[in-house]
Design a protein around this motif. Structure first.
Motif, PDB file in Angstrom:
ATOM      1  N   TRP A  71       0.826  -1.211   0.000  1.00  0.00           N
ATOM      2  CA  TRP A  71       0.000   0.000   0.000  1.00  0.00           C
ATOM      3  C   TRP A  71       0.863   1.265   0.000  1.00  0.00           C
ATOM      4  O   TRP A  71       0.572   2.227  -0.706  1.00  0.00           O
ATOM      5  CB  TRP A  71      -0.945   0.014   1.211  1.00  0.00           C
ATOM      6  N   THR A  72       1.923   1.258   0.783  1.00  0.00           N
ATOM      7  CA  THR A  72       2.727   2.487   0.879  1.00  0.00           C
ATOM      8  C   THR A  72       3.455   2.779  -0.442  1.00  0.00           C
ATOM      9  O   THR A  72       3.556   3.929  -0.861  1.00  0.00           O
ATOM     10  CB  THR A  72       3.754   2.405   2.029  1.00  0.00           C
ATOM     11  N   ALA A  73       3.925   1.735  -1.113  1.00  0.00           N
ATOM     12  CA  ALA A  73       4.628   1.933  -2.392  1.00  0.00           C
ATOM     13  C   ALA A  73       3.647   2.489  -3.423  1.00  0.00           C
ATOM     14  O   ALA A  73       3.950   3.444  -4.151  1.00  0.00           O
ATOM     15  CB  ALA A  73       5.224   0.618  -2.867  1.00  0.00           C
ATOM     16  N   TRP A  74       2.481   1.898  -3.463  1.00  0.00           N
ATOM     17  CA  TRP A  74       1.459   2.383  -4.397  1.00  0.00           C
ATOM     18  C   TRP A  74       1.080   3.831  -4.051  1.00  0.00           C
ATOM     19  O   TRP A  74       0.901   4.677  -4.934  1.00  0.00           O
ATOM     20  CB  TRP A  74       0.232   1.462  -4.342  1.00  0.00           C
ATOM     21  N   ALA A  75       0.949   4.108  -2.755  1.00  0.00           N
ATOM     22  CA  ALA A  75       0.490   5.426  -2.311  1.00  0.00           C
ATOM     23  C   ALA A  75       1.467   6.527  -2.724  1.00  0.00           C
ATOM     24  O   ALA A  75       1.058   7.660  -2.970  1.00  0.00           O
ATOM     25  CB  ALA A  75       0.293   5.441  -0.803  1.00  0.00           C
ATOM     26  N   LYS A  76       2.739   6.189  -2.823  1.00  0.00           N
ATOM     27  CA  LYS A  76       3.714   7.202  -3.274  1.00  0.00           C
ATOM     28  C   LYS A  76       3.373   7.637  -4.698  1.00  0.00           C
ATOM     29  O   LYS A  76       3.434   8.807  -5.034  1.00  0.00           O
ATOM     30  CB  LYS A  76       5.135   6.640  -3.197  1.00  0.00           C
ATOM     31  N   ARG A  77       3.018   6.661  -5.527  1.00  0.00           N
ATOM     32  CA  ARG A  77       2.617   6.993  -6.897  1.00  0.00           C
ATOM     33  C   ARG A  77       1.298   7.752  -6.903  1.00  0.00           C
ATOM     34  O   ARG A  77       1.135   8.740  -7.619  1.00  0.00           O
ATOM     35  CB  ARG A  77       2.352   5.704  -7.691  1.00  0.00           C
ATOM     36  N   PHE A  78       0.363   7.254  -6.112  1.00  0.00           N
ATOM     37  CA  PHE A  78      -0.946   7.906  -6.086  1.00  0.00           C
ATOM     38  C   PHE A  78      -0.802   9.334  -5.592  1.00  0.00           C
ATOM     39  O   PHE A  78      -1.487  10.240  -6.078  1.00  0.00           O
ATOM     40  CB  PHE A  78      -1.920   7.105  -5.203  1.00  0.00           C
ATOM     41  N   ASN A  79       0.106   9.545  -4.651  1.00  0.00           N
ATOM     42  CA  ASN A  79       0.343  10.896  -4.133  1.00  0.00           C
ATOM     43  C   ASN A  79       0.837  11.823  -5.244  1.00  0.00           C
ATOM     44  O   ASN A  79       0.428  12.979  -5.338  1.00  0.00           O
ATOM     45  CB  ASN A  79       1.358  10.846  -2.995  1.00  0.00           C
TER      46      ASN A  79
END
Ligand code: BGC
Length: 248
Positions: A177-185
């Protein structure tokens, strides 16, 4: 008013009768997996089955994952390309024997959140972003929708943002989730810098997991999760068909 709301998604087609004054579903939602390829006739058969399941004989509102202008699908990012140019309202009216209104899925989910959920009473510029198979966007200014914004498809690093930052992208890449969230951010930061919204409402399947990634998001606008979660698409589709009900 009671209207059948139907949400056509990349993995499932779901429906339930909705009390549009209260913004609640009146029974459990009925879900059928989206037929492989999501061709118009196959999707229409499923929508017909959902209507029959509720012995429905009244107006139906449908949220569909494409640009919809005057009942006609104009794009097809995650459904069969032959939807482009298909009169979705006529097709689904034929399959159900009921009057049907079709609008973009993110737009209707946004309408539900603005009326009954996290956007209730919010003025200014509000974005609803649905994070699922695709990235859907709905833009409201002082409660009024600007329809068919397709901002899931802005370019990011030479690619379609949706290809990188949707929930399907997270699953495809088996990302934490955190890796994906960096992109989503990074995606959110782009919208933040271009539109300067007051509020982002995050909806769709991934929004239920917001506690796992909230800390990675860093934008000027306030961020809140959608309140209606799974139900926004169905409730919003029903709301969208209210005008149709008044015509009949
Ligand atoms: C489509 C949009 C839709 C979004 C969410 C995108 O791929 O282009 O129309 O709202 O997915 O389903």
């Amino acid at each position: 008013m009671v209207i059948l709301g139907v949400d056509v998604g990349g993995s499932g087609i779901k429906g339930a009768p909705v009390d549009t004054e209260k913004g609640v579903m009146l029974s459990e939602r009925f879900r059928i997996p989206t037929p492989g390829g999501a061709e118009p006739q196959a999707v229409a058969l499923v929508v017909g089955e959902i209507a029959r399941n509720f012995a429905w004989n009244g107006p139906i509102g449908v949220g569909f994952p494409a640009v919809i202008q005057h009942g006609v699908a104009k794009t097809a990012a995650n459904v069969h390309k032959s939807w482009i140019g298909t009169h979705a309202e006529d097709l689904l009216a034929g399959a159900t024997g009921c009057p049907v209104r079709v609008l973009n899925d993110a737009d209707v989910a946004g309408m539900a959140e603005m009326r009954f959920g996290a956007g209730r009473g919010r003025q200014g510029v509000v974005f609803i972003i649905t994070i699922g198979t695709g990235l859907g966007t709905a833009l409201f200014t002082n409660g009024v929708l600007v329809p068919n914004t397709e901002l899931g498809h802005i370019e990011m690093d030479g690619q379609d943002a949706e290809w990188q930052a949707s929930d399907a992208a997270r699953q495809r890449g088996k990302m934490k989730w955190t890796a994906w969230a960096k992109r989503f951010n990074r995606y959110l930061q782009r919208l933040d810098a271009l539109f300067w919204p007051d509020l982002f409402i995050l909806g769709g399947g991934a929004s239920k997991k917001i506690d796992k990634f909230r800390s990675e998001l860093d934008v000027h606008a306030e961020i809140v999760p959608a309140k209606l979660a799974n139900e926004a698409g169905i409730v919003g589709a029903a709301i969208a068909a209210e005008a149709l009900a008044n015509e009949h």
